[in-house]
Write a protein that holds these residues in place. Structure first.
Motif, short mmCIF file in Angstrom:
data_model
loop_
_atom_site.label_atom_id
_atom_site.label_comp_id
_atom_site.label_asym_id
_atom_site.label_seq_id
_atom_site.Cartn_x
_atom_site.Cartn_y
_atom_site.Cartn_z
N ALA A 1 -52.21 16.61 38.19
CA ALA A 1 -52.96 16.49 37.76
C ALA A 1 -53.71 16.26 36.34
CB ALA A 1 -54.25 16.74 38.11
N GLY A 2 -52.53 16.62 35.29
CA GLY A 2 -53.36 16.59 34.21
C GLY A 2 -54.67 18.10 33.61
N THR A 3 -54.84 18.63 34.56
CA THR A 3 -56.37 19.54 34.11
C THR A 3 -55.93 20.64 33.66
OG1 THR A 3 -55.74 20.11 36.69
CG2 THR A 3 -57.57 19.46 36.36
N ILE A 4 -54.14 21.31 33.85
CA ILE A 4 -53.50 22.20 33.11
C ILE A 4 -51.86 21.73 32.52
CG2 ILE A 4 -54.63 23.87 33.96
CD1 ILE A 4 -52.51 25.27 35.64
N THR A 5 -51.31 22.43 32.29
CA THR A 5 -49.96 21.86 31.83
C THR A 5 -49.61 22.69 32.04
OG1 THR A 5 -49.70 23.22 29.35
CG2 THR A 5 -50.35 20.81 29.49
N ALA A 6 -47.62 22.28 31.83
CA ALA A 6 -46.93 23.75 32.55
C ALA A 6 -46.75 24.23 31.08
CB ALA A 6 -45.60 23.13 32.30
N VAL A 7 -46.61 24.19 29.74
CA VAL A 7 -47.07 25.18 29.27
C VAL A 7 -48.37 26.06 29.01
CG1 VAL A 7 -47.12 25.67 26.82
CG2 VAL A 7 -46.09 23.80 27.37
N GLN A 8 -49.18 25.83 29.62
CA GLN A 8 -50.59 26.74 30.42
C GLN A 8 -49.69 27.83 31.02
OE1 GLN A 8 -53.35 23.55 30.77
NE2 GLN A 8 -54.45 24.59 28.75
N ALA A 9 -49.49 26.81 32.37
CA ALA A 9 -48.98 27.95 33.94
C ALA A 9 -47.84 29.29 33.02
CB ALA A 9 -48.17 26.69 34.80
N ALA A 10 -47.11 28.73 32.10
CA ALA A 10 -45.82 29.64 32.11
C ALA A 10 -47.14 30.80 31.30
CB ALA A 10 -44.68 29.03 30.89
N GLU A 11 -47.32 30.58 30.80
CA GLU A 11 -48.37 31.50 29.49
C GLU A 11 -48.83 32.21 30.30
OE1 GLU A 11 -49.33 29.10 25.24
OE2 GLU A 11 -50.82 28.91 26.72
N ALA A 12 -49.79 31.79 31.42
CA ALA A 12 -50.79 32.77 32.13
C ALA A 12 -49.54 33.37 32.53
CB ALA A 12 -50.93 31.65 33.08
N ALA A 13 -48.94 33.07 33.48
CA ALA A 13 -47.78 34.45 34.16
C ALA A 13 -46.90 35.12 33.07
CB ALA A 13 -46.13 33.20 34.50
N LEU A 14 -46.44 35.13 32.39
CA LEU A 14 -46.06 35.48 30.97
C LEU A 14 -47.15 36.69 30.46
CD1 LEU A 14 -43.87 33.27 28.78
CD2 LEU A 14 -43.39 34.80 30.17
N ASN A 15 -48.43 36.10 30.22
CA ASN A 15 -49.44 37.53 29.89
C ASN A 15 -49.95 38.03 30.95
OD1 ASN A 15 -49.63 36.48 27.61
ND2 ASN A 15 -51.71 34.51 28.23
N ARG A 16 -49.36 37.59 32.11
CA ARG A 16 -49.69 38.87 33.14
C ARG A 16 -48.75 39.50 33.45
NH1 ARG A 16 -52.84 39.37 38.46
NH2 ARG A 16 -53.94 37.57 37.98
N ILE A 17 -47.57 39.40 33.45
CA ILE A 17 -46.18 39.96 33.09
C ILE A 17 -46.90 41.20 31.97
CG2 ILE A 17 -43.47 39.83 32.72
CD1 ILE A 17 -43.81 37.25 34.31
N LYS A 18 -47.11 40.84 30.80
CA LYS A 18 -47.06 41.51 29.63
C LYS A 18 -47.99 42.56 30.19
CE LYS A 18 -46.16 38.68 25.86
NZ LYS A 18 -47.05 37.91 25.25
N GLU A 19 -49.27 42.28 30.77
CA GLU A 19 -50.42 42.96 31.48
C GLU A 19 -50.16 44.20 32.03
OE1 GLU A 19 -53.67 42.24 33.81
OE2 GLU A 19 -53.74 40.96 32.75
N LYS A 20 -48.63 43.70 33.60
CA LYS A 20 -48.83 44.68 34.62
C LYS A 20 -47.72 44.57 34.25
CE LYS A 20 -52.53 43.67 37.32
NZ LYS A 20 -52.53 42.85 39.15
N ASP A 21 -46.58 44.68 33.57
CA ASP A 21 -44.97 44.98 34.06
C ASP A 21 -44.93 46.36 33.69
OD1 ASP A 21 -43.67 43.47 36.55
OD2 ASP A 21 -41.91 43.96 34.42
N LYS A 22 -45.77 46.71 32.78
CA LYS A 22 -44.72 48.09 32.85
C LYS A 22 -44.95 49.24 33.35
CE LYS A 22 -45.10 48.17 27.28
NZ LYS A 22 -45.97 47.63 26.48
N GLU A 23 -46.43 49.04 34.12
CA GLU A 23 -46.44 50.15 35.26
C GLU A 23 -45.52 49.56 36.65
OE1 GLU A 23 -51.35 51.46 36.40
OE2 GLU A 23 -50.52 49.38 36.76
N LEU A 24 -45.29 48.46 36.53
CA LEU A 24 -44.83 47.90 37.79
C LEU A 24 -43.08 47.51 38.05
CD1 LEU A 24 -47.49 45.00 38.62
CD2 LEU A 24 -46.67 47.21 39.55
#
Lengths: 494, 98
Positions: free
Chosen positions: A17-40
């Motif tokens: 639909a163009g409300t978000i881009t594939a790049v934004q989706a990848a960034e969101a995932a990568l940010n979440r990984i940065k935030e959580k993966d040290k612990e998990l």
């Protein structure tokens, strides 16, 4: 709604639909990984720049209309025993610490064709041998529901990553329950397809007659869409089976009227946690209320599946892992005297304890003098188990039961006693021996606030029946808890 | 049945498995295997007379395809993963004594 709370299908819709881009989706995932993966510790390898470049390229193709599928632009994680060209693939072993595959697995190529963006490679038990993700050379993954507990295994990194919202979906592999059991422990939905449905080309082999790649996601719809993306008949895998159709999403209907569901009485005996039994029975009641015919029956031979499985899987592992000899790829020892010493030392130093244990057992059951008594005996038992399922599927469309006898155990508890750990696979291994498809989806939380998994098994090539039953149950159940919301609310039960 | 997993058996199996086990690893392997086999012996309760060993779920046997080269020359790429390579080849210790 936050991007990382969306299912893969919803992310795909927003991207189209163009409300978000594939790049934004990848960034969101990568940010979440940065935030959580040290612990998990769900991921072994994440290549941020490469993932973002890929996402940008995919986005261009989406905008030009070249990519218009439901999963185009959606980030996905891939278990680290599935080869990704140019992206390190370790099998969670010191043996393959530096291995960068020269080609991609067929399933990975299919993901790329669907426009999905691989954001990283997930942690697992070394060479997929284990049920807790604790045998990984890179350290254990922690369960997002309770950091002191295991995520299950061997696809523990994939399941925990989905549960924690580090990605909306992932690929795993299932040799004796390695998608379904960690899905159960992590409160996510995982599907093991019929043997031969997804190409094993590029899947680093453990037990070749049992291994299948499959999807892990937040709901049944995503699993069906992912299966559509990765299932194919592949000439490069001689056990790949041509199927009449590769449509699975048409099974996503809230309708189980007349569907015949059998519950094996033998699954509810000794060793099953009463809270798990109760939650699974409640799920069966829900399907009954919606028109399914549900009854109990005796499957038989349940207790023989694990011994047969460990003989067959270990035998195949000992043969498959003979390729790791320090010559063409993988670890080579530093000091050695001659070729054979190099082989032996490289293997002894490169493999971990559980892998060596299974190679030893496998070498023994295949050795002259014991081959008939152990290996052939196990193959004969497998034939009987298959027959028991054939009889069951003459009467039932779906077999319903738990995915695991308990919820997630504490870190460190399982490895003390390997045999006890093996017994935890009692509800999952028979589907691998018989080649059956199985799906696991969450059906409640126990008193400790840990997810409980419901398993639905179908006859070979009958994925659509289990998808329809799972989808119907899911519609009634509603969205499942996220690990954090459950912690805040103190483990709300369904 | 007498004790199958003797020290000699562990030595023999480690030769088959191409593994160098330390003394403590050998001891542990013996114990593990003994225990697993005790459990696996449960299969002997089952009468499997006349049952064909099932190697494959589906009745497919030889799967043939045209013998055509499809993957091109990926020598350099393959060698990138080699522990040691020289002149476009894998390098291994001397295998033939003079």
């Amino acid at each position: 709604m936050e991007l990382m709370e969306m299912t893969a299908a919803r992310l795909g819709e927003e991207i189209q639909a163009g409300t978000i881009t594939a790049v934004q989706a990848a960034e969101a995932a990568l940010n979440r990984i940065k935030e959580k993966d040290k612990e998990l510790n769900c991921f072994i390898t994440v290549e941020e720049e490469a993932a973002l470049e890929k996402a940008a390229a995919v986005q261009k193709k989406i905008e030009s209309g070249e990519l218009s599928g439901p999963l185009a632009g959606v980030p996905i994680a891939v278990k680290d025993n599935i080869c990704t060209e140019g992206l390190r693939t370790t099998c969670a072993s010191a043996m393959l610490n530096d291995f960068v595959p020269p080609y991609s697995a067929e399933a990975v190529k299919k993901l790329e064709k669907a426009g999905m963006v691989i954001i990283g490679k997930t942690n697992m038990d070394e060479f997929a041998m284990g049920s807790t993700t604790e045998t990984s050379f890179f350290g254990p993954t922690r369960n997002p529901w309770d950091l002191e507990r295991v995520p299950g295994g061997s696809s523990g990194g994939s399941c925990a990553a989905v549960a924690a919202g580090e990605c909306s979906c992932a690929l795993g592999s299932d040799t004796g329950g390695s998608i379904r059991q960690p899905s159960s422990f992590c409160g996510v939905t995982g599907l093991k397809p019929t043997y031969g449905t997804v190409s094993r080309y590029g899947l680093i082999a453990y037990g070749s007659s049992l291994d299948q790649i499959g999807p892990i996601a937040r709901d049944v719809t995503d699993c069906a869409l992912l299966l559509e993306a990765i299932a194919s008949h592949d000439k490069k895998d001689s056990t790949s089976m041509p199927r009449e159709e590769y449509d699975f999403s048409s099974a996503l209907q809230k309708d189980v009227k007349g569907l015949k569901i059998g519950i094996p009485r033998d699954y509810f005996g000794e060793g099953l946690d009463p809270e798990v039994a109760e939650a699974v029975r409640k799920a069966a009641d829900i399907l009954k209320e919606h028109g399914a015919c549900v009854e109990e029956f005796d499957l038989s031979l349940v207790e023989y599946a694990i011994p047969a499985y460990y003989v067959i899987a270990s035998a195949e592992a000992s043969s498959n892992l003979a390729r790791f000899d320090g010559v063409k790829y993988g670890y080579r020892t530093q000091e050695f005297e001659g070729l054979h010493d190099m082989y032996k030392k490289s293997r002894s130093e490169g493999f971990g304890e559980e892998v060596k244990r299974r190679i030893m057992l496998g070498s023994f059951v295949l050795s002259s003098g014991y081959y008939d008594a152990y290996y052939l005996k196990a193959l004969r038992t497998k034939a009987l188990i298959r027959k028991a399922f054939d009889r069951a599927f003459e009467k039932y469309d779906v077999i319903l039961g738990p995915a695991a006898p308990s919820t997630a155990p504490r870190l460190g508890d399982s490895l003390k006693d390997p045999l006890k750990m093996y017994l935890g696979d009692v509800y999952t291994v028979s589907a691998n021996l018989a080649g059956l498809p199985g799906i696991c989806l969450p059906c409640g939380l126990d008193g400790k606030g840990l997810p409980i998994g419901l398993q639905l098994l179908g006859d070979c090539f009958q994925e659509k029946k289990i998808l329809r039953a799972a989808y119907t149950y899911e519609c009634v159940r509603g969205q499942f808890y996220q690990p954090e919301s459950s912690r805040k609310e103190g483990g709300v039960r369904l | 049945m007498g004790k199958i997993i003797t020290d000699e058996m562990i030595d023999y199996v480690s030769i088959l498995a191409k593994l160098n086990l330390s003394d403590s690893e050998k001891k542990a392997a013996g114990k593990d295997m003994e225990r697993m086999l005790e459990y696996i012996d449960m299969l002997n309760e089952l009468n499997t007379d006349g049952v064909e060993p099932m190697t494959h779920i589906f009745p497919i046997s030889n799967v043939f395809r045209e013998d055509r080269e499809e993957n091109g020359d990926s020598r350099e790429k393959m060698l990138e993963n080699a522990p040691e390579a020289r002149d476009g080849m894998y390098r291994v210790p001397k295998t033939v004594e003079q």
